[in-house]
Enzyme design. Sequence first.
Site, mmCIF file in Angstrom:
data_model
loop_
_atom_site.group_PDB
_atom_site.id
_atom_site.type_symbol
_atom_site.label_atom_id
_atom_site.label_comp_id
_atom_site.label_asym_id
_atom_site.label_seq_id
_atom_site.Cartn_x
_atom_site.Cartn_y
_atom_site.Cartn_z
ATOM 1 N N ARG A 150 0.767 -1.334 -0.071
ATOM 2 C CA ARG A 150 -0.001 0.076 0.048
ATOM 3 C C ARG A 150 0.862 1.558 0.008
ATOM 4 O O ARG A 150 0.344 2.199 0.738
ATOM 5 C CB ARG A 150 -1.042 0.309 1.211
ATOM 6 C CG ARG A 150 -1.717 -1.288 1.111
ATOM 7 C CD ARG A 150 -2.387 -1.975 0.040
ATOM 8 N NE ARG A 150 -3.188 -3.002 0.395
ATOM 9 C CZ ARG A 150 -3.791 -3.599 -0.685
ATOM 10 N NH1 ARG A 150 -3.922 -3.006 -1.787
ATOM 11 N NH2 ARG A 150 -4.372 -4.735 -0.317
ATOM 12 N N GLU B 41 -4.648 4.425 0.794
ATOM 13 C CA GLU B 41 -4.942 2.902 -0.025
ATOM 14 C C GLU B 41 -6.252 3.122 -0.585
ATOM 15 O O GLU B 41 -6.476 2.500 -1.510
ATOM 16 C CB GLU B 41 -4.861 1.967 0.991
ATOM 17 C CG GLU B 41 -5.613 0.618 0.624
ATOM 18 C CD GLU B 41 -5.421 -0.605 1.672
ATOM 19 O OE1 GLU B 41 -4.868 -0.425 2.802
ATOM 20 O OE2 GLU B 41 -5.918 -1.596 1.401
ATOM 21 N N ASN C 230 2.345 -7.822 7.773
ATOM 22 C CA ASN C 230 2.500 -9.014 7.097
ATOM 23 C C ASN C 230 3.889 -9.347 6.894
ATOM 24 O O ASN C 230 4.445 -9.070 5.719
ATOM 25 C CB ASN C 230 1.824 -8.960 5.772
ATOM 26 C CG ASN C 230 0.437 -8.702 5.778
ATOM 27 O OD1 ASN C 230 -0.396 -9.061 6.611
ATOM 28 N ND2 ASN C 230 -0.120 -7.724 4.990
ATOM 29 N N HIS D 278 -16.219 0.278 0.787
ATOM 30 C CA HIS D 278 -15.388 -0.886 0.257
ATOM 31 C C HIS D 278 -16.031 -1.266 -1.306
ATOM 32 O O HIS D 278 -16.338 -2.388 -1.446
ATOM 33 C CB HIS D 278 -15.760 -2.073 1.365
ATOM 34 C CG HIS D 278 -14.812 -3.164 1.240
ATOM 35 N ND1 HIS D 278 -14.285 -3.872 -0.037
ATOM 36 C CD2 HIS D 278 -13.873 -3.629 2.006
ATOM 37 C CE1 HIS D 278 -13.511 -4.640 0.459
ATOM 38 N NE2 HIS D 278 -13.147 -4.505 1.635
ATOM 39 N N GLU E 51 -6.357 -12.024 8.082
ATOM 40 C CA GLU E 51 -5.863 -12.242 6.635
ATOM 41 C C GLU E 51 -5.069 -13.385 6.495
ATOM 42 O O GLU E 51 -4.068 -13.265 5.663
ATOM 43 C CB GLU E 51 -5.551 -10.825 6.124
ATOM 44 C CG GLU E 51 -6.444 -9.759 6.206
ATOM 45 C CD GLU E 51 -6.437 -8.595 5.570
ATOM 46 O OE1 GLU E 51 -4.856 -8.181 5.690
ATOM 47 O OE2 GLU E 51 -7.098 -7.831 5.197
ATOM 48 N N ASP F 52 -11.873 -0.916 7.332
ATOM 49 C CA ASP F 52 -10.932 -1.026 6.833
ATOM 50 C C ASP F 52 -10.354 0.244 6.215
ATOM 51 O O ASP F 52 -10.292 0.407 5.105
ATOM 52 C CB ASP F 52 -10.427 -2.020 5.967
ATOM 53 C CG ASP F 52 -9.090 -2.269 5.541
ATOM 54 O OD1 ASP F 52 -8.195 -1.518 6.145
ATOM 55 O OD2 ASP F 52 -8.529 -3.150 4.895
HETATM 56 C C1 BDP Z 1 -5.773 -3.721 4.522
HETATM 57 C C2 BDP Z 1 -4.656 -3.773 3.567
HETATM 58 C C3 BDP Z 1 -3.638 -4.808 3.552
HETATM 59 C C4 BDP Z 1 -3.060 -5.022 4.942
HETATM 60 C C5 BDP Z 1 -4.234 -4.867 6.116
HETATM 61 C C6 BDP Z 1 -3.765 -4.783 7.272
HETATM 62 O O1 BDP Z 1 -5.400 -3.829 2.369
HETATM 63 O O2 BDP Z 1 -2.845 -4.667 2.710
HETATM 64 O O3 BDP Z 1 -2.304 -5.875 5.252
HETATM 65 O O4 BDP Z 1 -5.275 -3.841 5.691
HETATM 66 O O5 BDP Z 1 -3.741 -3.750 7.976
HETATM 67 O O6 BDP Z 1 -6.304 -2.368 4.520
HETATM 68 O O7 BDP Z 1 -3.315 -5.742 8.072
#
Ligand code: BDP
Length: 709
Positions: free
Chosen positions: A175, A400, A217, A528, A298, A372
């Site tokens: 991002r 993002e 991540n 979204h 995720e 998000d």
């Molecule tokens: C989302 C993003 C993703 C992130 C996730 C997070 O799309 O890339 O890893 O959040 O915050 O907004 O963990």
Amino acid sequence: MLLAWTFALPALAEDGYDLWLRYKPLPEAQARQYRELGAELVAPVQTPTQQAARDELVRGLGGLLGREPAQAAAVRRNGALVVGTPASVPQLASLQGDLEGLGEEGYLIREARIDGRKATVVAANSDVGALYGSFHLLRLVQSGEPLAGVDVRESPRVKLRVLNHWDNLDRYVERGYAGESIWDWHRLPDWLDPRYTDYARANASIGINGTVLNNVNTSAQALTPLYLEKTAALASVFRAYGIKVYLSARFSAPIEIGGLATADPLDPAVRQWWKDKADEIYRTIPDFGGFLVKANSEGQPGPQDYGRNHADGANMLAEALAPHGGIVMWRAFVYSHEEPDDRAKQAYTEFVPHDGVFADNVLVQVKNGAIDFQPREPFHPLFGAMPRTPLMMEFQITKEYLGFATHLVYLGPMYEEVLRADTHARGPGSTVAKIIDGSLESHALTGMAGVANIGVDRNWSGSHFDQANWYVYGRMAWDPHASAEEIARDWARMTFSTDPAVVEPVVSMMMGSHQAVVDYMTPLGLHHLMGRGHHYGPGPWVEGGPRADWTSVYYHRADARGIGFDRSATGSNAVAQYAPPVAEQFGSIDTVPEDFLLWFHHVPWDHRMASGRSLWDELVSRYGRGVDYVRGMRRTWSTLEGKVDQERHHQVAVFLGIQEKEAQWWRDASVAYFQTFSRRPLPAGEAEPPHDVEYYKSLQFPFAPGDGK
Ligand code: BDP
């Protein structure tokens, strides 16, 4: 001769590298008032932080006033600038009492008589406080503020003011829209890019005191000796500026780099592994800040993989860090493999039962909203719902879901809106800001995180105006009660010009820009609806794929009857996660603010809005209003040609053109798509979209930046 001079001119242009710390000569009329300032500079240089403060003052005042202050060991004449602590500058001992209550990082700036002479004083309890005070003084001068009678008393209201870099070790920034990661891991630890120092200066100038270097991540590699040594090198640069380094820790690291068979947080061997790892880290980096953890979200590993819960996971890491004074920032951005009835409810459901169970050195890091980082979200229902746990705010600075770096969107008003929202957790006035600063529940450990928008682009943030988002984040982390508009004004003065004929139009563009992006992307509480994966451009038709809550249709639920997600008692009842007065307000279609209407309700197309228009007509007009605002920004900006250096002016102008094109695209595609449900004509005066929905659906952007790899 004349020709050479003409050709030399572009060199005067600016590429934005200097951020808000430009220190360009003040116009003579403004400089005059500082004639005496810094005739002498009394500022010791016994420590790296003292050195940093003095260097900044020499550089800043030298640039702004056209003369470097004369450095002196003692005050001999009027007009001295005296900077330090009672310990480092004995003449400041008389201020000891006044410094009480300012804590480790606070400072004061005032006029005082030192050794019988008139002086300007920047005094603090620590070197870092004096550094922060020096930056504040420079801001005043850079903004042309009078110093006569100056009386500033500042201390941060939030303890940990942290950037989160979503940077991978291969320099890819998730991002990120400003190029590769600034961390040149391959050349570290030996090559210390001068950018690291400038990064630290910029952060210190707005009070940021921590940085998480790697993506949430993350690969476990970040915790190997090879990378710890590199991290230590960065820490050695940042230390002088009061900035601690933190790392994202992958929960399964004991398996991946430790050779264990499990990462179960209740397994003694796993616990020992983390303790040993913490000991190793602190041997390498004695002032290491701690860990940030994304777990069971995720697809990331976490304690639930072993039938344990978030508190089990966080407390295990907390135990390993505690002897060293480290902390754990445990993220509440979670959603599981099984789809819940409403993703917005999940963090609350998973975390509230553990309130009061987290160890003392754990903060739960909560995104501003429950979905998000959408253009606009109501405040996260966890704020106010976990009184016995310090909750840390997580804002996204990188845009993002808000047009990446090309759209001019100042996030200050959005941060302010969330921070000023009233949770009613302890009656009226229980704002999110009071939860974040710890005052509502008397928490001493407090924090705010901002997902950085920084990369190797010359201007750091991918666009000149995105620097303002880094800036306002830092200022609001220091004081979550601060005003977005005042901060925008400070930024504009430092970044472009002190001329009100520049500052005021720039501030007004900035202040309406967040509402504008909401209008042209996701008006009235929609959310979204971006392109799948990369989140670039409109994708309200996105459906299918691995899980429903990754699609747009899940969120807007448009049908022949109406549009919106019913989160009231007749729907998912997510409203019930808020305190009763808030739940009541959001839960009724008659009292919910229109900004959140479609967030909480599925509303008939003919519903009467406050404007008197039907919902359908209002929706279409909001889209148009957003596009119009961007046109207005273009016009305003064009009037500033010649008042802002040509290089920056040009890029902003071109980016505004891109923004207008994309805002129009958002409007056209969304209107065309939603019209297939509403089956109503466009209100009078609204242009038909130039293409049908199939055209907009056919557009593909496989290489849009920032998508995870
Ligand atoms: C989302 C993003 C993703 C992130 C996730 C997070 O799309 O890339 O890893 O959040 O915050 O907004 O963990």
